[in-house]
Scaffold this active site. Structure first.
Site, PDB file in Angstrom:
ATOM      1  N   ASP A 160       0.855  -1.184   0.000  1.00 24.19           N
ATOM      2  CA  ASP A 160       0.000   0.000   0.000  1.00 24.19           C
ATOM      3  C   ASP A 160       0.890   1.233   0.000  1.00 24.19           C
ATOM      4  O   ASP A 160       1.810   1.354   0.821  1.00 24.19           O
ATOM      5  CB  ASP A 160      -0.888   0.026   1.248  1.00 24.19           C
ATOM      6  CG  ASP A 160      -2.008  -1.000   1.175  1.00 24.19           C
ATOM      7  OD1 ASP A 160      -2.068  -1.754   0.188  1.00 24.19           O
ATOM      8  OD2 ASP A 160      -2.816  -1.054   2.126  1.00 24.19           O
TER       9      ASP A 160
ATOM     10  N   HIS B  43      -7.386   8.467   1.451  1.00 20.98           N
ATOM     11  CA  HIS B  43      -7.326   7.402   2.465  1.00 20.98           C
ATOM     12  C   HIS B  43      -8.347   7.594   3.593  1.00 20.98           C
ATOM     13  O   HIS B  43      -8.023   7.484   4.772  1.00 20.98           O
ATOM     14  CB  HIS B  43      -5.907   7.320   3.063  1.00 20.98           C
ATOM     15  CG  HIS B  43      -5.583   5.969   3.632  1.00 20.98           C
ATOM     16  ND1 HIS B  43      -5.810   5.626   4.950  1.00 20.98           N
ATOM     17  CD2 HIS B  43      -5.040   4.869   3.068  1.00 20.98           C
ATOM     18  CE1 HIS B  43      -5.406   4.396   5.171  1.00 20.98           C
ATOM     19  NE2 HIS B  43      -4.938   3.898   4.038  1.00 20.98           N
TER      20      HIS B  43
ATOM     21  N   HIS C 155       3.725  -2.035   3.355  1.00 19.82           N
ATOM     22  CA  HIS C 155       3.580  -0.623   3.016  1.00 19.82           C
ATOM     23  C   HIS C 155       4.891  -0.054   2.479  1.00 19.82           C
ATOM     24  O   HIS C 155       5.971  -0.587   2.747  1.00 19.82           O
ATOM     25  CB  HIS C 155       3.127   0.182   4.237  1.00 19.82           C
ATOM     26  CG  HIS C 155       1.757  -0.184   4.723  1.00 19.82           C
ATOM     27  ND1 HIS C 155       1.531  -1.305   5.502  1.00 19.82           N
ATOM     28  CD2 HIS C 155       0.550   0.411   4.516  1.00 19.82           C
ATOM     29  CE1 HIS C 155       0.231  -1.377   5.765  1.00 19.82           C
ATOM     30  NE2 HIS C 155      -0.385  -0.356   5.182  1.00 19.82           N
TER      31      HIS C 155
END
Length: 350
Positions: free
Chosen positions: A49, A104, A196
């Protein structure tokens, strides 16, 4: 009286036709919620991500490239706006792009219209930056979903909402050892691993090589999410004798590597006099194993000059000329892998 009755009958007829001839619009199916692949084969999808900073993208890409692994990156629009060159680098290396919203937000706390806006804004900026779409894969920020979210996401064209079955919680800044153990100790066929790219996930760049090493030792192969879910074919076998349409970021070297043939075979099959010149949209014949080049095409010169063009990255150039990012950086005294400018002349040494 007769006239009034006829008028009433006509009105009734019009109402009848209107009511029964109207076909309501067909809504898209809700997005399918996925936590892992339904398979007994030893395959795993490493996913990343990308948020606001993307600090670790270069290190992650270097490791994936060194191991010839393609992954799926869930991109935010804000991150793409903040570090577009890093996003272009992800696309240029052939990784899969997916949607992770623009700002987000928690999708369970916003309206359907806001959800669609988040998705469309991200799709637009990613497409403008890379030329590639984020559809049909979406990952909900914070992993927060419900029936309303899946409905809105499906209506927006994202057929699959991708969760995970292994969470490295790397965003907390845990050690590379902890991240590695969370993956290796919980791996099962069809796993989807969440990692991430940001500075907060400081342990991920160090953990990634060890994760790959240990999973390979267990017999695992690495695939994108779409390959895991069989939404698209995996890397084609050698010698398929098929054709391939050149896309942005492709080089003859990357295509040869993808199809497990040599550059010389590709060049010969397509009568290319210069292995460095192919164009977007060009259809290439992929030769079978038996195909042999009539005339070998020499590799690029040991040292060449390259003028940076729009869309070039150090990663795409390193693949194009059969060298490494580090060698290009050293030869040109470049400090950051993400900063080159259009028109800049680079010395490329093999």
């Amino acid at each position: 009286m007769v006239t009034k009755l006829l008028k009433a009958a006509a009105v009734f007829f019009l109402l009848f036709v209107t009511l029964f001839s109207f076909t309501p619009p067909v809504d898209a199916a809700s997005s399918q919620y996925v936590t892992k692949g339904n398979t007994s084969s030893k395959v795993v999808a490493l996913t990343f991500d990308d948020g606001a900073d993307g600090t670790n993208i270069p290190k992650i890409l270097n490791t994936l490239s060194a191991n010839n692994i393609k992954s799926t990156f869930f991109l935010t629009g804000s991150g793409t706006n903040h570090h577009p060159q890093a996003i272009r680098n992800i696309a240029a290396q052939g990784h899969e792009l997916a949607n992770h919203s623009y700002t987000h937000p928690d999708f369970t706390k916003i309206s359907a219209a806001q959800m669609k806006n988040e998705l469309s804004r991200t799709e637009t900026i990613v497409k403008n930056t890379t030329g590639k779409s984020t559809k049909p894969l979406f990952r909900a920020p914070f992993g927060s979903t419900n029936a309303s979210v899946l409905k809105a996401v499906g209506d927006a064209g994202y057929t699959h909402t991708i969760h995970w079955n292994i969470d490295t919680v790397d965003w907390k800044g845990n050690s590379k050892t902890d991240i590695t153990n969370r993956v290796v100790k919980n791996i099962v066929p069809g796993s989807i691993v969440l990692m991430h790219t940001g500075a907060g996930a400081s342990g991920t760049p160090g953990a990634l090589p060890e994760i790959i090493k240990q999973l390979k030792a267990k017999g695992y192969k690495f695939v994108t999410v779409s390959e895991l879910l069989k939404l698209k074919a995996s890397t084609p076998p050698a010698g398929t004798g098929t054709t391939y349409t050149v896309k942005a970021g492709d080089t003859l070297y990357s295509i040869a590597n993808r199809y497990k043939v040599s550059v010389s075979q590709l060049a010969s099959a397509n009568k290319l006099s210069n292995a460095n010149v192919i164009r977007i949209g060009q259809k290439l014949i992929i030769p079978g194993k038996a195909a042999a080049p009539a005339k070998p095409v020499p590799a690029p010169a040991a040292t060449v000059k390259h003028t940076v063009k729009s869309g070039d990255t150090l990663y795409s150039l390193s693949r194009k000329y059969g060298t490494t990012v580090t060698k290009i950086k050293t030869a040109n005294k470049i400090g950051s892998s993400n900063i080159i400018s259009v028109g800049q002349v680079l010395t490329i040494s093999k």
